[in-house]
Each structure stands twice: as structure tokens, then as C-alpha cells.
Design a protein around this motif. Structure first.
Motif, PDB file in Angstrom:
ATOM      1  N   GLN B  90       5.543  12.494   6.467  1.00 15.25           N
ATOM      2  CA  GLN B  90       4.344  12.118   6.931  1.00 15.25           C
ATOM      3  C   GLN B  90       3.401  11.271   7.604  1.00 15.25           C
ATOM      4  OE1 GLN B  90       7.444   9.874  10.769  1.00 15.25           O
ATOM      5  NE2 GLN B  90       8.901  10.218   9.132  1.00 15.25           N
ATOM      6  N   TYR B  91       2.292  10.151   7.359  1.00 19.74           N
ATOM      7  CA  TYR B  91       0.899  10.302   7.415  1.00 19.74           C
ATOM      8  C   TYR B  91       0.752  11.973   7.010  1.00 19.74           C
ATOM      9  CZ  TYR B  91       2.067   6.175   9.188  1.00 19.74           C
ATOM     10  OH  TYR B  91       2.382   4.918  10.167  1.00 19.74           O
ATOM     11  N   GLY B 146      -7.687   3.853   5.828  1.00 21.12           N
ATOM     12  CA  GLY B 146      -6.349   4.459   5.749  1.00 21.12           C
ATOM     13  C   GLY B 146      -5.643   4.518   4.881  1.00 21.12           C
ATOM     14  N   GLY B 147      -6.506   3.745   4.368  1.00 19.24           N
ATOM     15  CA  GLY B 147      -5.129   3.687   2.346  1.00 19.24           C
ATOM     16  C   GLY B 147      -5.804   4.650   2.057  1.00 19.24           C
ATOM     17  N   ALA B 172       4.864   4.021   4.603  1.00 18.36           N
ATOM     18  CA  ALA B 172       4.358   3.443   6.153  1.00 18.36           C
ATOM     19  C   ALA B 172       3.262   3.348   6.061  1.00 18.36           C
ATOM     20  CB  ALA B 172       5.614   4.255   6.967  1.00 18.36           C
ATOM     21  N   GLY B 173       2.187   2.106   6.566  1.00 16.90           N
ATOM     22  CA  GLY B 173       1.391   2.448   6.846  1.00 16.90           C
ATOM     23  C   GLY B 173       0.377   1.546   5.480  1.00 16.90           C
ATOM     24  N   LEU B 174       1.347   1.484   4.584  1.00 18.70           N
ATOM     25  CA  LEU B 174       0.399   0.701   3.382  1.00 18.70           C
ATOM     26  C   LEU B 174       0.399  -0.664   3.302  1.00 18.70           C
ATOM     27  CD1 LEU B 174       1.510   3.450   0.603  1.00 18.70           C
ATOM     28  CD2 LEU B 174      -0.818   3.241   1.971  1.00 18.70           C
ATOM     29  N   ASP B 175      -0.342  -1.424   2.641  1.00 20.80           N
ATOM     30  CA  ASP B 175      -0.360  -2.651   2.643  1.00 20.80           C
ATOM     31  C   ASP B 175       0.299  -2.896   1.232  1.00 20.80           C
ATOM     32  OD1 ASP B 175      -1.993  -2.179  -0.036  1.00 20.80           O
ATOM     33  OD2 ASP B 175      -4.068  -2.658   1.782  1.00 20.80           O
ATOM     34  N   PRO B 176       0.433  -4.421   1.353  1.00 22.17           N
ATOM     35  CA  PRO B 176       1.787  -4.592   0.282  1.00 22.17           C
ATOM     36  C   PRO B 176       1.228  -3.699  -1.206  1.00 22.17           C
ATOM     37  CG  PRO B 176       1.151  -6.655   1.659  1.00 22.17           C
ATOM     38  CD  PRO B 176       0.281  -5.406   1.854  1.00 22.17           C
ATOM     39  N   TRP B 177       0.143  -4.073  -1.397  1.00 18.29           N
ATOM     40  CA  TRP B 177      -0.514  -3.716  -3.012  1.00 18.29           C
ATOM     41  C   TRP B 177      -0.482  -2.064  -2.826  1.00 18.29           C
ATOM     42  CZ3 TRP B 177      -0.707  -4.968  -7.568  1.00 18.29           C
ATOM     43  CH2 TRP B 177      -0.793  -6.256  -7.882  1.00 18.29           C
ATOM     44  N   ARG B 179       1.276  -0.529  -0.970  1.00 24.33           N
ATOM     45  CA  ARG B 179       2.670  -0.068  -1.551  1.00 24.33           C
ATOM     46  C   ARG B 179       3.232   0.119  -2.648  1.00 24.33           C
ATOM     47  NH1 ARG B 179       5.172  -2.855   3.251  1.00 24.33           N
ATOM     48  NH2 ARG B 179       4.853  -4.323   3.148  1.00 24.33           N
TER      49      ARG B 179
END
Lengths: 276, 282
Positions: B90-91, B146-147, B172-177, B179
Motif C-alpha cells: 500500500q502506498y 503522487g500519481g 487508492a489515491g489514483l485519479d480515474p485515469w 486507476r
């Protein structure tokens, strides 16, 4: 009353002599009591923007007024941080004590709050987030949603006017997310000003307005319906529309036209049932 | 050769007042090249399970066999496990440490028997595979968004080309794209024959990509099956403490209004196809 007024804000990160501009010429106005959701792709500057609001990052260029304070005025920085509290992504990184009530009291003690006031304020903050029965627990024994609500209580004990949630639900399971969102909604109803950064579009449907950001700029501000049903706009912002909106456009592309573009799944089902 | 988990139990804080039974008598197999999703409520034991499979924890009881060998057995070569299996925590971006992206990714190759050129080729390949722009490889990983950090951290694990890949909440924490791009990467690795275990709360993601889903509930394996089997009966899913994805919920609502023949649809493309079929010529 204006909660936040920002004019032509720019910000650049310097790292190893390389400058990396992340905010360019952003102007925003937020009314007291508004619930604002900030959407944008990773790296678009959302977190940088909210960190300027409570002075976690120094304002370099532009004008900013938060409540009645200027984040540049260092002598009033503590006042600013009390007024404008922030809940971060990872609940585990936000705990400083091994007992819930001490953790919630940490900010108060830092501010030299008279010791006799502390139990009442801690109790009030914990009951606002529905965690009053856990004051003697160790934060590490709690579920993700409970931890994040304790982190919220730590902020609420300071009686802030503005609450910032920086992806505060992204580490939680669906149950934990629901708990945190219910709290957030309740705080909004109490009249607090809320800024929420999230990647889950279904979490922003209740927002008064959405700030859509792209590459350091404010691309558009508008109602959830205005922003989220506009496929071109979202594509430009490198985001994916909510599921109901995707289905609407995918059907449209294959010649099936619904009367209007639905925003929620309920609206989608309603529209599909209207087809003869 | 598959991953076999046999009657595994695990406790934390054994013989202390804080003793917790994290896992109880878990058994399952993941076949070679299978994409297995793992779901369950916070605290159900998902992370414990994958740490056991990665050999980072030792089970109190039971066995974990990879390629037919007990990874906790006497004489087992742990280096073999490290070569076979890669785990993305995670992370994972919190593990970035080198001065440049390039060096951070190349660190994973330090102990592999590869020439300089081969290593450089490998770093280029893996950065491209995760969609990281090569011209930024000289930057400090700590200066990235972050991405981007997430991509670099994943690249560091993929660089050594482990055959079994474990991902703990990679979305977790990624934007829709972000993800979607990660899921497409996982699908590509899956097509190339890698075995994938992925922990996630995102039912839509697992239903769209996993062959099979395991459900943990308070330390026990409470269900396993295809996405359709797990979410076919929504009431049952509710008793397993897992929420169905949006696709399944829309299918349910349409079914109840007589607009779909079956509600057990968990994949976007299938849902869209069914809606089109039922509304053709309207």
C-alpha cells in the motif's frame, strides 16, 4: 460572507535547482458555508492549492484571504490554522498519541487551552463524529473509517470554520467512506465551510460547487451537474465521467438517445425505463 | 506451478492480552497465470494473507506452497521466492529513496546477473510499461506528483520481472485515469502469463479484471468464485460484508424494472451490450 478569496495565485516548487510550476494564476471565491469539491487528475495542483490556504505552504504570488486572515501574516499563522483545519489521506500518519482522547486533545494543548476546558471540548468533538464511546481506545485498534473520524475530531476540537479534506476517504473501504462522508455532510449542515479533494466522483454529487482543475489551472467551476455531465470538459481535464454519464454517451454514440444526460445511477435507470 | 495456501492460521501478539487471530484455517489455490482479487472489510486479514504468501510473515499453522515447495520449510531457498514473487505494498511511493527515478528503478536489478546494457534496457522497458515519461527519469523521485511516484514505485518491483505479482490496494489515491491505466497494465501482465493477486475495495475494478475473487471476513475465507458468482446474489454479498460495484447495482435496478433478463452482470462492457441489445431500434 466570504470564507476564501484568492486572486491570481501562482506557486512553483523548487527542487534541486529545478523549478516546477504547479499553480498558475488561480482565482477563487468561496462563500462561508459552501461545500466545494476539488476535482482534477493527479499532479494538477489540488493539494498545493489547499495547503496554501492554511499556510502549510507559503503564498508566493497573488492575493489570498482566508476568513479575515492573510496567510502571509506570520504572526497570525496559528490563528489561521485553527480556523482552517485539514484532514489528510492516511489516518495512521495523523496520530500522535496512543489514546484517542489524548490524540484529539493534542491541538488544544498546543494552543494552551485551559486544562479544565479540554475534556468537554474533546467530548464534543468526538460526539460530532460519533466516536464518543472510543475515547479510551488506542487509535490502532480502530477501523479505517473510525481512525479517520478520530482525526476529524482532532481538527473539530479546535472549532474551525473551514475544513479541508485532502483525499480523506481514499484509503478507506466502502463502509469507512460512507462513515466519513456522513460526518462531512453533517458538518456542512451545521454551516461549516468544506473543501474536499477526492477522486471518487460519486462523493462530489452533494457539493454546492466543483472546482475542476487541470495542470495548475482552474478549468471551470460549476454545479456537479454542469461539470460531471460534460464529457468533453472532463476529457480535457483528463478525468473519467461518472458511470451513468459514460453509459449515456456510449449509448448516444451507438444511436440510442436518452432524453437527458443522467448524473446518478438512479437517474440513469429512470431514463432507460422511459425508452419505449 | 500454482500458489497453494493450506489450512493457514496466523495470530498477532501471541500469549499476550492483545492476542488477535488474524487468519483462521485459510485454504485456496491460485493457478499459474490466474488473476485473483482479494476483498474484505478493513481488518479482515487481507494484508496478513499477502504478507504470508510473500514470506514476510510465518504462519502459526498450515503451509504455503509456491511451485510445489513449502516456503517456510527447512532448506527452502528464500532467494528463489524473492526472484519469483514481487509485492507492491500500500502506498509504495513511500519507499522511493534514490536521487533519481532511473537509479530508484535500477536498484531492483543490482543483484541480478545482467550486463550494464541489459540493465539499462530493463529500466527503459519498465518505465515505458508503467507509462512514465522517459525524459523525466533524471528527476528526483521525491519531486514527482503522487500519481507519477506510484508508477515509479511499481516499476521498481516489475523491473526484476517476478512471475507472481501481489498488489495491495494499488488503486487508492489514483485519479480515474491512473486507476484505469494501472488496471490495463495489470491486465497486460496477466495476458503475458503472470499470476496476479490484487487486494482492493473497488468491486468494479476486480469484477472487470479478475478471473476469481476471494472474500475474507474476520480472518476466514468466507467465499471464492468468479465475479458473477460472488456478486450474483446481492443479499449474500451483503452478508459477506462486501459492497457490489456500480455496474452490478445498475444491473439490479434495471432487472427489477424488467429492463434486463438477468441482474448478475458485473462488467461494464456486458452491461452496455445488454442495454443496447434491449433497446435496439428504439
Amino acid at each position: 460572507m466570504q470564507a476564501v478569496t484568492g486572486k491570481q495565485i501562482s506557486f512553483t516548487y523548487e527542487y534541486d535547482g529545478v523549478s516546477n510550476p504547479v499553480l498558475e494564476d488561480i482565482s477563487i471565491e468561496i462563500e462561508a458555508g459552501e461545500f466545494i469539491a476539488i476535482l482534477g487528475a493527479n499532479g494538477c495542483g489540488k493539494s498545493t492549492l489547499v495547503r496554501l490556504l492554511n499556510g502549510l505552504l507559503p503564498l508566493e504570488k497573488g492575493e489570498l484571504k482566508v476568513w479575515n486572515l492573510d496567510p502571509r501574516q506570520e504572526s497570525r499563522l496559528w490563528e489561521l490554522r485553527r480556523l482552517c483545519g485539514m484532514v489528510f489521506q492516511n489516518p495512521d500518519n495523523q496520530f500522535v498519541s496512543s489514546i484517542v482522547e489524548e490524540d484529539v486533545a493534542f491541538g488544544l494543548r498546543n494552543y494552551d487551552t485551559p486544562e479544565e476546558e479540554i475534556p468537554e471540548r474533546v467530548g464534543r468533538a468526538l460526539s460530532l463524529v460519533g466516536m464518543q464511546e472510543y475515547e479510551r481506545y488506542s487509535p490502532h485498534m480502530l477501523s479505517g473509517g473510525q481512525k479517520q473520524r478520530v482525526a476529524m475530531a482532532g481538527v473539530l476540537a479546535m472549532e474551525p470554520e473551514i475544513l479541508i479534506f485532502d483525499e480523506a476517504t481514499s484509503m478507506l473501504d466502502p463502509q469507512g467512506r460512507r462513515e466519513v462522508l456522513a460526518c462531512l455532510k453533517q458538518l456542512h449542515e451545521m454551516g461549516k465551510t468544506i473543501l474536499m479533494i477526492t477522486h471518487y466522483v460519486e462523493e462530489v454529487l452533494d457539493a454546492d460547487r466543483i472546482f475542476l482543475m487541470q495542470k495548475g489551472k482552474l478549468l471551470k467551476s460549476g454545479s456537479p451537474r454542469e461539470i460531471l455531465t460534460d464529457r468533453e470538459l472532463l476529457t480535457q481535464a483528463e478525468l473519467i465521467p461518472p458511470l451513468a454519464v459514460r453509459i449515456y454517451y456510449d449509448l448516444k454514440d451507438s444511436g440510442i438517445l436518452l432524453d437527458r444526460c443522467p448524473l446518478t445511477n438512479e437517474e440513469l435507470v429512470e431514463e432507460l425505463c422511459r425508452l419505449k | 506451478m500454482p500458489i497453494e495456501v493450506k489450512e493457514v492460521s496466523c495470530r498477532y501478539g501471541e500469549r499476550t492480552p492483545l492476542e488477535v487471530q488474524a487468519l483462521k484455517e485459510i485454504s485456496f489455490r491460485a493457478e499459474d497465470g490466474e488473476f485473483v482479487g482479494i476483498m474484505g472489510h478493513t481488518g479482515c486479514g487481507k494484508s496478513t494473507l499477502i504478507q504470508l504468501i510473500a514470506g514476510l510473515l510465518t504462519p502459526g499453522e498450515g503451509q504455503i506452497l509456491i511451485d510445489g515447495k513449502d516456503i517456510n520449510g527447512p532448506g527452502y531457498d528464500r532467494e528463489e521466492l524473492r526472484r519469483t514473487l514481487g509485492i507492491v505494498f500500500q502506498y509504495p511511493e513511500s519507499q522511493l529513496f534514490e536521487t533519481t527515478v532511473w537509479r530508484d528503478v535500477a536498484f531492483a536489478l543490482k543483484h541480478l546477473d545482467l550486463s550494464r546494457e541489459e540493465k539499462a534496457e530493463r529500466v527503459r522497458w519498465v518505465l515505458e510499461a508503467v507509462g512514465f515519461r522517459m525524459e523525466r527519469a533524471g528527476k528526483s523521485p521525491l519531486s514527482l506528483s503522487g500519481g507519477e511516484k506510484r508508477r515509479v514505485a511499481i516499476a521498481g518491483v516489475l523491473a526484476a520481472r517476478p512471475r507472481i505479482l501481489i498488489f495491495d490496494e494499488p488503486l487508492a489515491g489514483l485519479d480515474p485515469w491512473g486507476r484505469l491505466e494501472f488496471l490495463e497494465l495489470a491486465a497486460r501482465l496477466h495476458r503475458q502469463g503472470n499470476t496476479i493477486l490484487m487486494v482492493s475495495h473497488d468491486a468494479d475494478a476486480l469484477c472487470g479484471y479478475a478471473d476469481r475473487i476471494l472474500v475474507l471476513d474476520r480472518g476466514r475465507l468466507s467465499a471464492q468464485g468468479t465475479p458473477e458468482e460472488i456478486f450474483g446474489d446481492l443479499e449474500r454479498a451483503e452478508t459477506l460484508h462486501i459492497g457490489a460495484g456500480e455496474v452490478r447495482r445498475i444491473a439490479q435496478a434495471l432487472y427489477e424494472k424488467g429492463r434486463l433478463q438477468s441482474p448478475a452482470i458485473t462488467k461494464y462492457k456486458i452491461l452496455l451490450g445488454e442495454i443496447k441489445k434491449n433497446n435496439k431500434g428504439r
